[in-house]
Design an enzyme around this catalytic site. Structure first.
Site, mmCIF file in Angstrom:
data_model
loop_
_atom_site.group_PDB
_atom_site.id
_atom_site.type_symbol
_atom_site.label_atom_id
_atom_site.label_comp_id
_atom_site.label_asym_id
_atom_site.label_seq_id
_atom_site.Cartn_x
_atom_site.Cartn_y
_atom_site.Cartn_z
ATOM 1 C CB CYS A 1 -0.969 -0.023 1.184
ATOM 2 S SG CYS A 1 -0.182 -0.194 2.803
ATOM 3 N NE ARG B 1 -3.995 1.964 2.287
ATOM 4 C CZ ARG B 1 -4.035 2.764 1.219
ATOM 5 N NH1 ARG B 1 -5.145 2.835 0.488
ATOM 6 N NH2 ARG B 1 -2.981 3.473 0.873
#
Length: 436
Positions: A388, A393
């Site tokens: 990410c 994430r």
């Protein structure tokens, strides 16, 4: 009738199913196997594999879709239709059978018929009749529910039998967050200690700290390689980041509260204020990192990109970040993606993963996630690394993939931030002309 030999393993929508009976039939599908749609309206923990009270095994009937009546409560008619038809791929004209407790099943039945689903019936047979057929995530224990964590917190001889997948040794509950423990000090899960993400990743790139420093910070939390660590956060992405790093370090049993602090609050479970300190610094008991394969660096990514059929570098940023409309971060100026990266879904902005979660913040079903990945040639037989902006994430998606049984996975630690800082690294913007 579907017959398999005892203990034979099948694969259904990419998820491993272990059958333990000699003869299996699917009576719930027997009337119209090609068109009947099945909805499991129980909590996602049971859908994923945790046994419901009174059952030996957990999981869901093959092909079932997980939809809870509570998820639809605050949706408009248009939002419900979009969620059920576009996201969940239900056909209004094909029959539907629902199973969960009678109250929620009736409520969902009314919600569906209220937006013109033609034939919605409640399954009359108890789910226990299908127990040997149920599909469970191979590592469902990685994602725990508030109910399970509350049992762990109040663990005593009186509820030993209820605590499925109990820790084999000691355990630690960790609230993870970035910066000072302000929210934690006001209210947290009983017994939880606070961990700052700054102790696990560092400026300027926010990559994982060096092994010696990592081991020292883990030991300060009273964690050994045999400690069961359960993490949650007010931003659960931060908890996932530390969870993934602990797995990289070598902690054998790492778990994440599915839905995070919001799920705990929604369940109206007990909290405490103040600070819980670690009484004893321990020795980790293994060389750190014990699983270096769980984190990938820039040089390894460049090797992966040379063979896109056997490897997948997967961006789990928003579509706008992927095509270069935005960088997603105030401190990251370049826009675009790693040349050769595939899009693995993301969320509405850089602070969430809506494409991977249910309306209550829990993980979406494996079949939904994997069907999107298949469209981008992201496969279980490949070496897969998620990235990410800086790792939060990607770490959450790593844990979801791990729970689903994906084995050859890692987090590209530097992510878009480190890759984009070097102008010699190839990047792209715009909509790709074809899936890699």
């Amino acid at each position: 009738m579907f017959l398999v030999s005892k203990n034979k393993i099948k694969h259904w929508l990419g998820t491993t199913i272990v059958f333990t009976s000699i003869c299996i039939s699917w009576p719930v599908l027997a009337d119209n196997a090609t068109s009947t749609q099945i909805i499991d309206c129980r909590a996602s923990e049971y859908f994923n594999g945790w046994p419901q009270e009174g059952m030996k095994l957990g999981g869901h009937i093959p092909n079932a879709v997980n939809i809870r009546a509570q998820w639809l409560d605050n949706m408009s008619v248009a939002e419900r239709t979009h969620f059920l038809v576009d996201q969940k791929q239900l056909n209004k004209n094909q029959p539907i059978k629902i199973y969960c407790d009678s109250g929620n099943a009736k409520k969902l039945q009314q919600q569906l018929t209220g937006i013109d689903f033609k034939s919605v019936a409640i399954m009359q047979k108890p789910l226990s009749d299908f127990q040997d057929q149920l599909v469970a995530l191979p590592h469902f224990k990685t994602l725990v529910s508030p109910r399970w964590l509350n049992l762990l917190v109040s663990h005593s001889s009186s509820n030993d039998a209820q605590l499925v997948a109990a820790p084999q040794h000691d355990f630690k509950i960790i609230e993870a967050g970035w910066g000072p423990a302000t929210g934690y000090l006001l209210s947290h899960v009983k017994g939880a200690i606070y961990a700052n993400t700054n102790d696990f990743e560092s400026k300027p790139l926010w990559n994982v700290v060096p092994p010696a420093q990592l081991q020292q910070n883990i030991e300060k939390l009273g964690i050994t390689q045999d400690t069961t660590v359960v993490l949650y956060g007010r931003d659960n992405l931060g908890a996932a980041r530390i969870a993934q790093i602990l797995m990289y370090a070598g902690v054998k049993d790492v778990r994440l509260l599915d839905g995070g602090w919001e799920a705990w609050q929604a369940a109206d479970l007990p909290t405490q204020s103040g600070n819980n300190s670690v009484k004893n610094v321990v020795k980790f008991g293994a060389k750190v990192p014990a699983h270096p394969e769980y984190i990938t660096d820039v040089s390894q990514v460049k090797i992966m990109l040379k063979d896109s059929d056997n490897n997948s570098l997967v961006s789990v940023r928003t579509w706008s970040e992927y095509i270069g409309d935005t960088s997603g971060y105030s401190y990251i100026k370049p826009k675009g993606r790693v040349d050769g990266a595939k899009w693995g879904q993301g969320g509405k902005n850089s602070n969430n993963l809506d494409d991977f979660t249910n309306p209550d913040g829990t993980m979406r079903s494996a079949s939904e996630i994997q069907s999107k990945w298949q469209a981008w040639n992201i496969r279980t037989d490949q070496k897969v690394s998620f990235y990410c902006g800086t790792g939060w994430r990607a770490s959450a998606v790593f844990l979801y993939a791990y729970a689903m049984g994906w084995n050859n996975i890692s987090v590209f630690d530097g992510g878009w931030y480190q890759w984009s800082l070097d102008g010699n690294n190839p990047t792209l913007t715009g909509t790709p002309s074809a899936v890699h």
